[in-house]
Each structure stands twice: as structure tokens, then as C-alpha cells.
Design an enzyme around this catalytic site. Structure first.
Site, PDB file in Angstrom:
ATOM      1  N   TYR A 143       0.817  -1.204   0.000  1.00  0.00           N
ATOM      2  CA  TYR A 143       0.000   0.000   0.000  1.00  0.00           C
ATOM      3  C   TYR A 143       0.859   1.265   0.000  1.00  0.00           C
ATOM      4  O   TYR A 143       0.425   2.320  -0.448  1.00  0.00           O
ATOM      5  CB  TYR A 143      -0.929   0.029   1.208  1.00  0.00           C
ATOM      6  CG  TYR A 143      -2.052  -0.993   1.169  1.00  0.00           C
ATOM      7  CD1 TYR A 143      -2.260  -1.800   0.064  1.00  0.00           C
ATOM      8  CD2 TYR A 143      -2.907  -1.143   2.245  1.00  0.00           C
ATOM      9  CE1 TYR A 143      -3.277  -2.730   0.035  1.00  0.00           C
ATOM     10  CE2 TYR A 143      -3.934  -2.068   2.230  1.00  0.00           C
ATOM     11  CZ  TYR A 143      -4.117  -2.862   1.118  1.00  0.00           C
ATOM     12  OH  TYR A 143      -5.132  -3.776   1.090  1.00  0.00           O
ATOM     13  N   LYS A 202       3.343 -15.363   2.865  1.00  0.00           N
ATOM     14  CA  LYS A 202       3.329 -16.136   1.614  1.00  0.00           C
ATOM     15  C   LYS A 202       4.780 -16.469   1.277  1.00  0.00           C
ATOM     16  O   LYS A 202       5.299 -16.168   0.199  1.00  0.00           O
ATOM     17  CB  LYS A 202       2.657 -15.320   0.498  1.00  0.00           C
ATOM     18  CG  LYS A 202       2.399 -16.106  -0.784  1.00  0.00           C
ATOM     19  CD  LYS A 202       1.432 -17.269  -0.603  1.00  0.00           C
ATOM     20  CE  LYS A 202       1.145 -17.927  -1.954  1.00  0.00           C
ATOM     21  NZ  LYS A 202       0.396 -19.192  -1.810  1.00  0.00           N
ATOM     22  N   ASP A 249      -3.067 -18.149   1.863  1.00  0.00           N
ATOM     23  CA  ASP A 249      -4.170 -18.822   1.184  1.00  0.00           C
ATOM     24  C   ASP A 249      -4.775 -19.923   2.046  1.00  0.00           C
ATOM     25  O   ASP A 249      -5.998 -20.064   2.131  1.00  0.00           O
ATOM     26  CB  ASP A 249      -3.745 -19.362  -0.176  1.00  0.00           C
ATOM     27  CG  ASP A 249      -2.369 -20.008  -0.179  1.00  0.00           C
ATOM     28  OD1 ASP A 249      -1.686 -19.966   0.858  1.00  0.00           O
ATOM     29  OD2 ASP A 249      -1.973 -20.564  -1.220  1.00  0.00           O
ATOM     30  N   ASP A 259      -5.684  -6.760   5.725  1.00  0.00           N
ATOM     31  CA  ASP A 259      -6.865  -6.068   5.225  1.00  0.00           C
ATOM     32  C   ASP A 259      -7.886  -7.072   4.691  1.00  0.00           C
ATOM     33  O   ASP A 259      -9.086  -6.997   4.992  1.00  0.00           O
ATOM     34  CB  ASP A 259      -6.429  -5.100   4.118  1.00  0.00           C
ATOM     35  CG  ASP A 259      -7.499  -4.086   3.759  1.00  0.00           C
ATOM     36  OD1 ASP A 259      -8.544  -4.047   4.419  1.00  0.00           O
ATOM     37  OD2 ASP A 259      -7.272  -3.321   2.805  1.00  0.00           O
ATOM     38  N   ASP A 301     -11.620  -8.643   6.723  1.00  0.00           N
ATOM     39  CA  ASP A 301     -12.944  -8.553   6.106  1.00  0.00           C
ATOM     40  C   ASP A 301     -13.573  -9.940   6.018  1.00  0.00           C
ATOM     41  O   ASP A 301     -14.783 -10.103   6.232  1.00  0.00           O
ATOM     42  CB  ASP A 301     -12.846  -7.939   4.708  1.00  0.00           C
ATOM     43  CG  ASP A 301     -12.897  -6.417   4.743  1.00  0.00           C
ATOM     44  OD1 ASP A 301     -12.703  -5.849   5.832  1.00  0.00           O
ATOM     45  OD2 ASP A 301     -13.118  -5.806   3.689  1.00  0.00           O
TER      46      ASP A 301
END
Length: 352
Positions: free
Chosen positions: A141, A186, A219, A243, A247
Site C-alpha cells: 500500500y 506467503k 491462502d 486487510d 474482512d
């Protein structure tokens, strides 16, 4: 005690949920003998309209001087052109960076009375109590961004120091809770994640040997978070992964309208906001769920003002309102939800 609280209503439903929350804080102040002052400033889309920028200098100056900051939401279709040079979200990213707020705490604790609102089977949700610690000021970001007619790039960058400080915060939290930390990355693909895993492993081994640590690829974490959420205590991860996962975790609680957050740094000041967005489709209708914002105010009381008893009283009042089936439209059966102000009144009534 006296506290100066900067209020940033922002866009969409932001002004409505913040307006519903301020009387709750005022009721806390009255009940416990405190004095809270509220100063409202602009951020996001409304700031672009009024000042030409998403984070005016006056807003940032007030935030620097405040004891805590309560924020509603930013963004909306009016400012959503992906090619726009100035966007509401830039104000949120900039204020977090300017105040050094690198750790975003997002508690996920489903309420028994609201389990039916979740698409997840109720037996999987009983006893779930998770805190996600999301790194907030690094990663993709904030990395360099470039775009031409034929390609675009976003740089994901992390330093050792950035990873150390957020893992250290998560480790301390896990030590206070159930002693289990899950670090999400990851590392099978990304070099930043390999750095993240190496640093997290070292920090936890050297500084928190009493905390059990596991590493999960993002994942597989997305799958396990819904299939066995009781297995997790504190989850720490980088900015974009956090983020997305939080959610997803909102489905455990049944609604984004129930999840609060605290953005913290090395000092006491913090930004407290619901994790949901500005919900422009329901803005101005008076039906937005204020519980996440009220629970964010509880985090404000706890982390920035050190008022633990008061924070617990607000959280208990929200739980009592939910137990009494005081549901807004996102939780209630069609046609049976209370409005935003009604939900806030229910909390105040249960504060005593």
C-alpha cells in the site's frame, strides 16, 4: 480525567455512526466522573470537497495534539475514479503514517445472540475469540507505484525493523491472552514474506519463548479461518493480507457492523474506527449499524485513555443490547431492524 478526542466523521455513513457513538462516550464520562471534549475535523472525500486534499494540515495538527482519534469512514462513488490523483483513502493512509500507527488491532468475537446472522455454521463459531494484528504502514500500500499505458507496478517493501515492531506487539498481546500466535505470510513465493517469517521466528524465539508460534500461508489461512476459527488466538500479518483476512473474519461475527479496530503506535494516541467502509448505498437513511463504532470507542477508552473498567462497561452494554435482540437491518429479519440512533440508545440504557 480529562481527554481531548478528535472526531473524524468522514464520508458516507461515517457521520451517522460517529454521531451515534459520541453520546455513548458522553454517558461514560458522566457515569465515571470524566470530562471528554470532542473536536470535529475533515478527512477523506469531504476534505477533498472542502479543502482540495484528503488530509488537511489542520486535521493532522489537531490529531497530533489529541489524546485519541475517533474515525467514521472514508470514500464513496463520488471520488472513486481509479485514475484520480487525489483519493479519500490517501488521507487515511497518510494520517496513520504521520502518527506512526503501525499496528492495527481487530478483535473478532462473535456474539452468541447474533450467530444466526453469520453464514458460517453456529457450532463452528462458539467460543471464537481472535485478535488480528495487521501491520499498517508498510507493504504494497505504501510502496512505489508506477503506471504506463501498457503496464503498472506496485512495490511491496518491508524492513526488518517494521516487521520486528509489529510482531513484538502481537507477541505481547498473545502473552496476555492464551499464549498462541499465528504469523501469516506467503513465504513459498514472496521475498518479503520470507523476510517476515525469518524475523517473526527470531523475535518470538528470543523475546517470547513462552508463546507458541505457528506460521501459515495466507491462502491456507483464508480457508482455516472459516473452517476452524476456534484454533486461533492472535494472528499477525502484513498490511494487505491483514486487510483481506479481517474482512473475511467479519463473516464469523455475522456483519462488518460488529467489528471494531484500533490503530496504535509506540505512544498512547491511536485512531479508532469500525473496519467497514462508508456504505454509500445506505448513507443518509439512518439505518447503519453503530455497534462497531461504539466498540471502537471502547478500544479508545482502553488503549489511549487507560480506562479499562469503562471500556469493559461499554463492551458489556453492547453485548447486552445484542442479547436483547436490538438488531439493526444488517442483523435483523427483514423489516424488523432498529435504526442507528435506536441501537445507540440501547447501549446507553444498559450502561446504567
Amino acid at each position: 480525567m480529562h481527554a481531548d478526542i478528535v472526531v473524524l466523521p468522514g464520508d458516507g455513513i461515517g457521520p451517522e455512526i460517529v454521531s451515534a457513538t459520541l453520546p455513548v462516550l458522553a454517558a461514560v464520562a458522566k457515569r465515571y466522573g470524566h470530562s471528554f471534549s470532542f473536536a470535529e475535523h475533515d478527512i477523506g472525500g469531504i476534505a477533498i470537497d472542502r479543502h482540495g486534499e484528503p488530509l488537511p494540515a489542520a486535521t493532522l495538527e489537531a490529531a497530533r495534539k489529541a489524546d485519541a482519534i475517533l474515525l467514521g469512514a472514508v470514500g464513496g462513488p463520488k471520488w472513486s475514479d481509479p485514475n484520480a490523483k487525489v483519493r479519500p483513502e490517501q488521507g487515511l493512509l497518510a494520517i496513520r503514517k504521520a502518527l506512526g500507527l503501525f499496528a492495527n488491532l481487530r478483535p473478532v468475537r462473535p456474539h452468541a445472540s447474533a450467530l444466526g446472522a453469520s453464514p458460517i455454521k453456529s457450532h463452528l463459531l462458539e467460543g471464537v475469540d481472535i485478535v488480528v494484528v495487521r501491520e499498517l504502514t508498510g507493504g504494497i500500500y505504501f510502496g512505489d507505484k508506477n503506471r504506463s499505458d501498457t503496464e503498472a507496478t506496485d512495490l511491496c517493501r518491508y524492513s526488518v525493523a517494521e516487521v520486528e515492531r509489529v510482531v513484538r506487539s502481537a507477541g505481547a498481546l498473545a502473552r496476555q491472552r492464551r499464549g498462541h500466535l499465528t504469523s501469516v505470510d506467503k513465504a513459498n513465493v514472496l521475498e518479503t514474506s520470507r523476510l517476515w517469517r525469518d524475523v517473526a521466528t527470531r523475535v518470538m524465539r528470543e523475546e517470547f519463548p513462552d508463546v507458541t508460534v505457528e506460521h501459515q500461508l495466507v491462502d491456507s489461512m483464508a480457508m482455516h479461518l472459516l473452517s476452524r476459527p476456534r484454533a486461533y488466538d492472535v494472528i499477525v500479518t502484513e498490511n494487505m493480507f491483514g486487510d483481506i483476512l479481517t474482512d473475511e473474519a467479519s463473516m464469523l461475527a455475522g456483519s462488518l457492523g460488529l467489528l471494531a479496530s484500533a490503530s496504535l503506535g509506540a505512544g498512547k494516541v491511536g485512531i479508532y474506527e469500525p473496519i467497514h467502509g462508508s456504505a454509500p448505498d445506505i448513507a443518509g437513511k439512518g439505518i447503519a449499524n453503530p455497534y462497531a463504532t461504539i466498540l471502537s470507542a471502547a478500544l479508545l477508552l482502553r488503549h489511549s485513555l487507560g480506562l479499562v473498567e469503562e471500556a469493559e462497561a461499554v463492551e458489556a452494554a453492547v453485548s447486552a443490547a445484542l442479547d436483547a435482540k436490538v438488531f439493526t437491518t444488517d442483523l435483523a429479519a427483514p423489516g424488523q431492524g432498529v435504526d442507528t440512533a435506536g441501537a445507540a440508545r440501547a447501549v446507553i440504557e444498559r450502561l446504567g
